[in-house]
Design a protein around this motif. Sequence first.
Motif, PDB file in Angstrom:
ATOM      1  N   ARG A 210       2.007   9.641   1.015  1.00  0.00           N
ATOM      2  CA  ARG A 210       1.541  10.165  -0.264  1.00  0.00           C
ATOM      3  C   ARG A 210       2.298  11.447  -0.552  1.00  0.00           C
ATOM      4  NH1 ARG A 210      -3.209  10.182  -3.578  1.00  0.00           N
ATOM      5  NH2 ARG A 210      -2.419  11.036  -5.531  1.00  0.00           N
TER       6      ARG A 210
ATOM      7  N   ASP B   5       2.536   1.821  -3.298  1.00  0.00           N
ATOM      8  CA  ASP B   5       1.583   2.360  -4.277  1.00  0.00           C
ATOM      9  C   ASP B   5       1.382   3.861  -4.068  1.00  0.00           C
ATOM     10  OD1 ASP B   5      -0.642   2.052  -6.311  1.00  0.00           O
ATOM     11  OD2 ASP B   5      -1.806   2.712  -4.580  1.00  0.00           O
ATOM     12  N   ARG B   6       1.292   4.295  -2.812  1.00  0.00           N
ATOM     13  CA  ARG B   6       1.104   5.722  -2.541  1.00  0.00           C
ATOM     14  C   ARG B   6       2.322   6.525  -2.961  1.00  0.00           C
ATOM     15  NH1 ARG B   6      -0.875   5.449   3.720  1.00  0.00           N
ATOM     16  NH2 ARG B   6      -2.475   3.821   3.482  1.00  0.00           N
TER      17      ARG B   6
ATOM     18  N   ASP C  54       0.828  -1.202   0.000  1.00  0.00           N
ATOM     19  CA  ASP C  54       0.000   0.000   0.000  1.00  0.00           C
ATOM     20  C   ASP C  54       0.865   1.256   0.000  1.00  0.00           C
ATOM     21  OD1 ASP C  54      -2.229   1.594   0.084  1.00  0.00           O
ATOM     22  OD2 ASP C  54      -2.488   1.439   2.248  1.00  0.00           O
TER      23      ASP C  54
ATOM     24  N   ARG D  81       2.457   7.370  -6.726  1.00  0.00           N
ATOM     25  CA  ARG D  81       1.388   8.143  -7.348  1.00  0.00           C
ATOM     26  C   ARG D  81       1.882   9.563  -7.618  1.00  0.00           C
ATOM     27  NH1 ARG D  81      -3.843   6.637  -3.522  1.00  0.00           N
ATOM     28  NH2 ARG D  81      -3.846   4.377  -3.940  1.00  0.00           N
TER      29      ARG D  81
ATOM     30  N   ARG E  92      -4.851   8.272   6.282  1.00  0.00           N
ATOM     31  CA  ARG E  92      -5.174   7.617   5.013  1.00  0.00           C
ATOM     32  C   ARG E  92      -4.136   7.903   3.941  1.00  0.00           C
ATOM     33  NH1 ARG E  92     -10.390   9.706   5.947  1.00  0.00           N
ATOM     34  NH2 ARG E  92     -10.032  11.231   4.290  1.00  0.00           N
ATOM     35  N   ASN E  93      -3.474   9.055   4.027  1.00  0.00           N
ATOM     36  CA  ASN E  93      -2.557   9.462   2.956  1.00  0.00           C
ATOM     37  C   ASN E  93      -1.095   9.492   3.391  1.00  0.00           C
ATOM     38  OD1 ASN E  93      -4.412  10.443   0.587  1.00  0.00           O
ATOM     39  ND2 ASN E  93      -5.324  11.326   2.442  1.00  0.00           N
TER      40      ASN E  93
END
Length: 305
Positions: free
Chosen positions: A117, A93-94, A90, A97, A113-114
């Motif tokens: 990111r 993947d962040r 996970d 992005r 959640r982020n």
Amino acid sequence: MLARGKPFQAVLRRFAGGRSRCAANWQPTGFQRRSYAQRLDEDDSVLEAEWKRQLLSWKTLGLFTIPVIAFGLGTWQAQRLKWKMELLDDVNDRMHRPPIPLPLRVSADEITRNEFRRVLVHGVFDHAAEVLVGPRAMEGEPGFIVVTPLVREDGSRVLVNRGWIRRELKDPKTRPESQLDEPVTVVAFVRRAPRDNAFTPTSDPQSSEWFSIDVPRMAARANAQEVLLDAIHPESVTSVLHDARNGIPIGTPLQVDIRNNHLQYLITWYGLGVFTSAMLIYSLRKPLTAAARIRRMRDRAGRFL
């Protein structure tokens, strides 16, 4: 000395006769009447009783708990490994992005959640509220982590972990290149507040001694949101050397290495469980009967004869 004549022969006959009468009147005792096999069976019964007593002892119960606990911890590490692998997928993947603009107001749920990111944030660093956290070592060299509030276009503030500087450049006057006042655009990772361990000293904001990144206290001191961003540093050896020499903080690399030792722990605990189980089985094995021990001794003797 007696001559070997008739008197001597008479003594011998009397002695032999006495022995013959003793032999004729001899009767075996109860112990002697028992056969050798019966005595072996009695020895086997004693050994088996001792073995059963050992099976039901507190010592055996204590030894039994060791492999049970080891296998339990190994199973727990297997579950942790599965969770960590999913988390790493996970996070990976962040990280890859495309970066997005950071909202002006960020809630704690959005940070969770982020996390990891990439975001874009525009503003001006407030160097007067800069905080040095440390000491921290990088490649064996002592230094500090620079955390600076970033003032955004609406006046709100967020905390930016700009990166590491050398100890010799602790004074901002020695690193003017890192004290620019013009607006900047920072590419950073969203991070949750790090947790202190039991060995981390307590920070003292009054004396500007910070041993950890205490987001709530730093945000209150700088009148900023409780938002922590890790600035991403360009992955270039030349830029790292230049920035380290000139006091420009070296930020987080684009690819963050997250520790994952659960597989090693799993192998360790399962290995300990197998080893202690083998030792327990060996120590509690049923003893051989007397007949089996005799056969083993004969077999061993036959190999040497």
